[in-house]
Design an enzyme around this catalytic site. Sequence first.
Site, PDB file in Angstrom:
ATOM      1  N   ASP A  15       0.883  -1.168   0.000  1.00 22.51           N
ATOM      2  CA  ASP A  15       0.000   0.000   0.000  1.00 22.51           C
ATOM      3  C   ASP A  15       0.921   1.217   0.000  1.00 22.51           C
ATOM      4  O   ASP A  15       1.412   1.631   1.049  1.00 22.51           O
ATOM      5  CB  ASP A  15      -0.890  -0.016   1.243  1.00 22.51           C
ATOM      6  CG  ASP A  15      -1.809   1.189   1.309  1.00 22.51           C
ATOM      7  OD1 ASP A  15      -2.222   1.699   0.256  1.00 22.51           O
ATOM      8  OD2 ASP A  15      -2.102   1.639   2.438  1.00 22.51           O
ATOM      9  N   GLU A  76      -1.205  -1.281  -4.634  1.00 19.07           N
ATOM     10  CA  GLU A  76      -2.433  -0.505  -4.810  1.00 19.07           C
ATOM     11  C   GLU A  76      -2.254   0.472  -5.959  1.00 19.07           C
ATOM     12  O   GLU A  76      -1.250   1.187  -6.035  1.00 19.07           O
ATOM     13  CB  GLU A  76      -2.787   0.258  -3.535  1.00 19.07           C
ATOM     14  CG  GLU A  76      -4.107   1.008  -3.659  1.00 19.07           C
ATOM     15  CD  GLU A  76      -4.539   1.644  -2.355  1.00 19.07           C
ATOM     16  OE1 GLU A  76      -5.057   0.926  -1.489  1.00 19.07           O
ATOM     17  OE2 GLU A  76      -4.324   2.858  -2.213  1.00 19.07           O
ATOM     18  N   ASP A 149      -2.282   1.056   7.295  1.00 23.89           N
ATOM     19  CA  ASP A 149      -1.606   0.852   6.006  1.00 23.89           C
ATOM     20  C   ASP A 149      -1.179  -0.608   5.850  1.00 23.89           C
ATOM     21  O   ASP A 149      -1.195  -1.151   4.748  1.00 23.89           O
ATOM     22  CB  ASP A 149      -0.378   1.766   5.895  1.00 23.89           C
ATOM     23  CG  ASP A 149      -0.729   3.209   6.172  1.00 23.89           C
ATOM     24  OD1 ASP A 149      -1.183   3.891   5.245  1.00 23.89           O
ATOM     25  OD2 ASP A 149      -0.569   3.635   7.325  1.00 23.89           O
TER      26      ASP A 149
END
Length: 190
Positions: A15, A76, A149
């Site tokens: 992420d 992501e 996260d």
Amino acid sequence: MARETGGDVRVLGIDPGLTRCGVAAVEGAIGRPLRLLAADAIRTSPDTELPQRLVRVERGIEEWLDKYEPDAVAVERVFAQHNLSTVMGTAQASGIALVCAARRGLPVATHTPSEAKAAITGNGRADKKQVGTMVARILGLDGPPKPADAADAVALAICHIWRGGAQARVAQAQQDFARKVELARRARGR
């Protein structure tokens, strides 16, 4: 790539972010229990110069790649946000993650936040709490990985395990079909 553990795939979920870059290693296969190997965040200080922050993110990702030796990397996909400086930092960290994976010849996929949320919760608009709760439930944890996260990185890895195999098969079928069409075209042209 199937591991010696009977077809399990190990995925490093990332992420991306400059202040906190979530990372997680998850192993498993569709229809079988998944196993969380580790989840955390690579942190950099906003007071540090940008090039040094990017180097720290790169070194952190490389350490995770060395330690967990994933079969694939799921990052992501960066999407437009209202805060331009945030999206720029996210895009820069994402680029670092893609380069680290490509340098090692690892398959890399990008998944949108809504795609990961839908894979984990069934709802592409789920909030962070819902995603964290489902990540914990799927992996049999007492609570969601921290920081948030890291939980998002776990969700990306799970999404890739559950959807990535199917996506890879579709991509391969499309390549095979295109190759056959090209061979047929060439055969008619002779």
